[in-house]
Design an enzyme around this catalytic site. Structure first.
Site, mmCIF file in Angstrom:
data_model
loop_
_atom_site.group_PDB
_atom_site.id
_atom_site.type_symbol
_atom_site.label_atom_id
_atom_site.label_comp_id
_atom_site.label_asym_id
_atom_site.label_seq_id
_atom_site.Cartn_x
_atom_site.Cartn_y
_atom_site.Cartn_z
ATOM 1 N N CYS A 104 0.791 -1.200 -0.040
ATOM 2 C CA CYS A 104 -0.007 -0.033 0.033
ATOM 3 C C CYS A 104 0.909 1.464 0.031
ATOM 4 O O CYS A 104 1.670 1.558 -1.044
ATOM 5 C CB CYS A 104 -1.037 0.029 1.230
ATOM 6 S SG CYS A 104 -2.491 1.269 0.869
ATOM 7 N N HIS A 130 -3.777 -5.361 1.075
ATOM 8 C CA HIS A 130 -3.706 -5.810 2.565
ATOM 9 C C HIS A 130 -4.050 -7.133 2.814
ATOM 10 O O HIS A 130 -5.005 -7.614 2.251
ATOM 11 C CB HIS A 130 -4.400 -4.846 3.703
ATOM 12 C CG HIS A 130 -3.805 -3.406 3.487
ATOM 13 N ND1 HIS A 130 -2.750 -3.013 3.988
ATOM 14 C CD2 HIS A 130 -4.537 -2.151 2.958
ATOM 15 C CE1 HIS A 130 -2.578 -1.527 3.755
ATOM 16 N NE2 HIS A 130 -3.665 -1.184 3.259
#
Length: 496
Positions: free
Chosen positions: A334, A434
């Protein structure tokens, strides 16, 4: 069937509220009740995306999993994510309503009481038992009137309350007495039991204290939970679990350094690696800590540009680039993905005053911060005909995305999407997903690549992270059943 509820508050942050709620959820679930967690307001940088694209705190996700439920945003209607410039991002019913200072939010949050009433009623209607978690301490007398997380929520739900106290920090009886006696009389009457948590030693020495505290407060101690080695996800990156320690240079284990960014988020992505016995993990906040690892992970960030600036100022960026040239695997997740590119741009000043900053330049990509957040659960297939991930070609992977930026450039995307989700260039791997290490085959392949490089025998773990978590939930359930008067708790909630 009669509806029941219970609120769990703590003498302080970190007293063990979240873990005790998780235990109760597991106990009631195993006792064949439909039970759900609920927390009116959570402050954390560890968040999750529900199936319908809503953002919620991960603590209630863990509790939902222990309850055998799919997480839903009504379990955590308000999520506060500390951001930059002394601002907090306010997420209500899964969507951001903007950033506020602490003072602004304190003045605003009473407007959210109707949201709490509505969402709680939805959770209550669908379940036999609701376990409500408080936040911080319920006895902060300077902000008690503005509090919507503790006894204000207990009054909304008309719930009895159990107080959890952390004995490991010392002064447990003083903290119990002080907390109860600082409550309003109407709230004090709701407190029906005390739990002492994190005890090391012989519980017999505590018994005189139980009698005295019950005489002083009128509240009975329901049990003492001993310190135990149970591996359940922590609420935020302040946990002891994520404190730095030094890698053992003399061990033959797989050595992992996780960069502990100033605004680190979703640090729980790393937990699935820690279940492998030959993996040791250190959290790095200084340049000197880097040097002997097989894998460097740059995790998620709530403020990518500020963390990128800090990486450069601290010298960690330079050391990471040096390690990349030695074929150490560098893995960005991310915000870490964005940091590995050539540039991060913020033309709308979403993260602060800096409009553009050069990245580490390990991937030929640029990220532009956009006003709209990407909030989705993800499922797709790897397309990797060469490189580190080639043995996983056509593997289905899943995870979830929470990011502000759009990343584009000249690196080939390795999933069956028309946007950048996961890339691999030489020894650099980066993804927006994630939960990437929760994919068992993906993680086994990555770790075996490192084992081969180190001349170690390959290992293929047969247990998934999901299965591992269930084992830990059951260990927690057993520990709490053996040390807490569960029959008394059933009486408190009116089911026995």
């Amino acid at each position: 069937m009669k509806k029941a509820n219970l609120m769990v508050v703590g003498t302080s942050s970190g007293a063990g509220k979240s873990l005790f709620v998780t235990a109760l959820c597991r106990i009631f679930y195993k006792d064949k009740y439909k039970v759900s967690p609920f927390k009116s307001q959570n402050m954390a940088l560890n968040s999750y995306i529900t199936k319908d694209g809503k953002e919620m705190g991960r603590a209630q996700v863990v509790q939902a999993e222990a309850s055998g439920l799919e997480p839903e945003v009504e379990m955590n209607p308000i999520l506060l994510k500390p951001s930059s410039m002394n601002k907090i991002q306010i997420i209500v019913s899964g969507k951001s309503i903007g950033n506020m200072s602490g003072v602004e939010y304190n003045q605003y949050k009473k407007n959210l009481i109707p949201v709490l009433k509505e969402t709680y009623s939805k959770i209550e209607a669908k379940n036999d038992i609701v376990i409500i978690e408080g936040a911080g301490s319920p006895a902060e007398i300077n902000i008690k009137e503005e509090d919507i997380s503790n006894f204000a929520m207990a009054r909304i739900a008309d719930a009895p309350v159990i107080l959890v106290a952390d004995i490991d920090r010392g002064g447990v009886f003083a903290s119990i007495y002080g907390t109860i006696m600082l409550l309003k009389e109407e709230d004090r009457k709701r407190v029906k039991g005390i739990i002492i948590n994190k005890f090391r030693g012989n519980k017999e020495v505590l018994k005189p204290g139980f009698e005295i505290i019950e005489n002083l407060t009128g509240v009975k101690t329901l049990g003492v939970i001993p310190y135990a080695d149970i591996d359940i996800e922590d609420e935020d990156s302040l946990s002891e679990k994520y404190k730095s320690f030094k890698l053992n240079k003399n061990s033959n284990k797989i050595k992992v350094s996780v960069i502990k960014l100033k605004h680190i988020s979703n640090v729980t992505d790393i937990d699935a690696l820690s279940i492998h016995k030959d993996v040791e993990i250190q959290f790095v906040s200084e340049r000197s800590q880097i040097g002997d690892e097989d894998l460097i992970i740059i995790p998620g960030s709530k403020n990518t540009i500020d963390d990128l600036k800090w990486l450069k100022e601290s010298g960690i960026a330079e050391e990471t680039i040096k390690k990349a040239r030695t074929k150490t695997i560098i893995f960005g997740i991310c915000g870490g993905f964005q940091i590995l590119g050539n540039k991060v741009k913020d033309p709308h000043h979403i993260e602060g005053d800096i409009e553009e900053l050069n990245g580490l330049g390990l991937l030929d990509l640029e990220t532009t911060m956009e006003n709209e957040k990407t909030l989705i659960q993800y499922r797709g297939k790897l397309i990797a005909e060469k490189g580190l991930l080639k043995s996983l070609n056509d593997l289905e992977i899943k995870g979830y995305e929470i990011h502000q930026g759009l990343t584009e450039g000249n690196e080939k995307n390795l999933t069956s999407d028309n946007r950048t989700v996961l890339v691999n260039k030489n020894n650099i791997i980066a993804t927006y997903l994630h939960g990437i290490f929760d994919n068992k085959d993906f993680t086994n392949n990555l770790l075996n690549e490192i084992r081969r490089r180190k001349g170690l025998e390959e290992v293929n773990s047969n247990i998934s992270y999901e299965e591992y978590k269930i084992q830990e939930f059951d260990k927690l359930e057993k520990l709490v059943r053996e040390n807490i008067d569960i029959e008394e708790i059933y009486k408190i909630i009116g089911l026995k």
